[in-house]
Scaffold this active site. Structure first.
Site, PDB file in Angstrom:
ATOM      1  CG  ASP A 167      74.288 -14.107 101.570  1.00 15.83           C
ATOM      2  OD1 ASP A 167      74.869 -13.920 100.485  1.00 15.83           O
ATOM      3  OD2 ASP A 167      73.840 -15.208 101.905  1.00 15.83           O
ATOM      4  CB  SER A 168      71.101 -13.520  98.062  1.00 15.38           C
ATOM      5  OG  SER A 168      71.974 -14.628  98.077  1.00 15.38           O
ATOM      6  CB  CYS A 192      76.264 -12.187  98.609  1.00 11.05           C
ATOM      7  SG  CYS A 192      75.393 -12.953  97.211  1.00 11.05           S
ATOM      8  CD  GLU A 228      69.634 -20.893 100.695  1.00 10.35           C
ATOM      9  OE1 GLU A 228      68.479 -20.773 100.251  1.00 10.35           O
ATOM     10  OE2 GLU A 228      70.370 -19.912 100.971  1.00 10.35           O
ATOM     11  CB  CYS A 259      79.339 -19.925  96.786  1.00 12.34           C
ATOM     12  SG  CYS A 259      77.634 -19.853  97.402  1.00 12.34           S
ATOM     13  CG  HIS A 300      74.968 -20.872 100.512  1.00 13.22           C
ATOM     14  ND1 HIS A 300      74.897 -19.548 100.143  1.00 13.22           N
ATOM     15  CD2 HIS A 300      73.715 -21.208 100.919  1.00 13.22           C
ATOM     16  CE1 HIS A 300      73.662 -19.109 100.311  1.00 13.22           C
ATOM     17  NE2 HIS A 300      72.935 -20.094 100.783  1.00 13.22           N
TER      18      HIS A 300
END
Length: 276
Positions: free
Chosen positions: A11-12, A74, A159, A193, A195
């Site tokens: 993942d990024s 991702c 984040e 996504c 996240h």
């Protein structure tokens, strides 16, 4: 004799850990190596070429660590890099290796969640602009209408640890209102996504009753299980000692470990790996 090797998960940043969590819960027997490209995150607003370059570099790092199979956990990388990696890069690198994404397995089943046959897709700017979900969902469910909504501030909020704070409420409600304004018949929202599951409770708070919210983790995990059942030649290459390793391209491993533990749901201890 076949050398047994781990599954790579890329993942990024941190979001792929929500997918990794679901995979590890469903398939705990395998060995895994997770790589987060935190030094260059986020990917969401970068160009196709840049995302492909970054993703391919990280996939190659996982290959170098012995992984014959890599999951792009991702959506942005899956949308903007996966096709080129599968159709060009792997042919030059090693046609026996495999790289899988999260978009196709999600598109294969998401239509089954909707009674109204109208679905909202919430994702990064890069994922939405790629149109990947529009194309893939239409392939499997041509009768389903798909409405997209970019949520560019959700990843920074998450984040930076603000996902459960009052300050996040405005932006959660803002993007939900925008996607629901596109059609009164939307009854399913896909969190496109990795996240976004951290915002799940806030998202539910601002939705009308009866709208389903679908994260991807369990879908991708079930798809991987099915893939390995259908491809015994790959499954036989995988080591099965139940181990997990975590790597980050950020030199601040303590910061990575703190955030990663939240996404993964248990304590994470990582190692720094330098970009080539």
């Amino acid at each position: 004799m076949i050398k047994k090797q781990p599954i790579g998960i890329f993942d990024s940043g941190y979001g792929g850990l929500t997918v990794f969590r679901a995979i590890a819960d469903l398939l705990p027997q395998y060995d895994y190596v997770y790589l987060g490209d935190n030094a260059r995150a986020p990917y969401g607003n970068r160009s196709f070429n840049t995302i492909h370059q970054y993703t391919w570099e990280c996939v190659q790092m996982l290959f170098d660590m012995g992984c014959p199979l890599v999951i792009l956990a991702c959506n942005t990388a899956s949308a903007k890099a996966l096709r080129t990696i599968q159709q060009r890069d792997l042919l030059n690198e090693d046609p026996a290796k495999r790289v899988l994404g999260v978009i196709r397995p999600t598109a294969e089943v998401i239509g089954n969640y909707s009674d109204s046959k109208e679905i909202g897709v919430l994702g990064t700017k890069g994922t939405v602009q790629s149109g990947s979900y529009l194309i893939e969902i239409n392939n499997f469910f041509p009768d389903v209408k798909v409405y997209q909504q970019a949520c560019p501030l959700w990843v920074p909020l998450i984040e930076n640890g603000e996902y459960d704070q009052p300050g996040a409420d405005y932006f959660v409600k803002k993007y939900l209102d925008q996607v629901l304004a596109q059609s009164a018949n939307i009854d399913t929202l896909l969190l496109a996504c990795t996240h976004y599951p951290l915002l799940l409770e806030k998202i539910k708070d601002y939705l009308p009753e009866g709208i389903k919210v679908v994260p991807q983790g369990d879908i991708v995990a079930a798809s991987l299980r099915d893939y390995l059942q259908r491809h015994p030649e790959m499954e036989q290459q995988l080591s099965a000692n139940g181990t997990q390793q975590f790597f980050t391209t950020s030199d601040d491993t303590m910061d990575f470990d703190h955030h990663a533990s939240i996404f993964f749901g248990e304590r994470v201890t990582s190692e720094f790996i330098a970009l080539k």
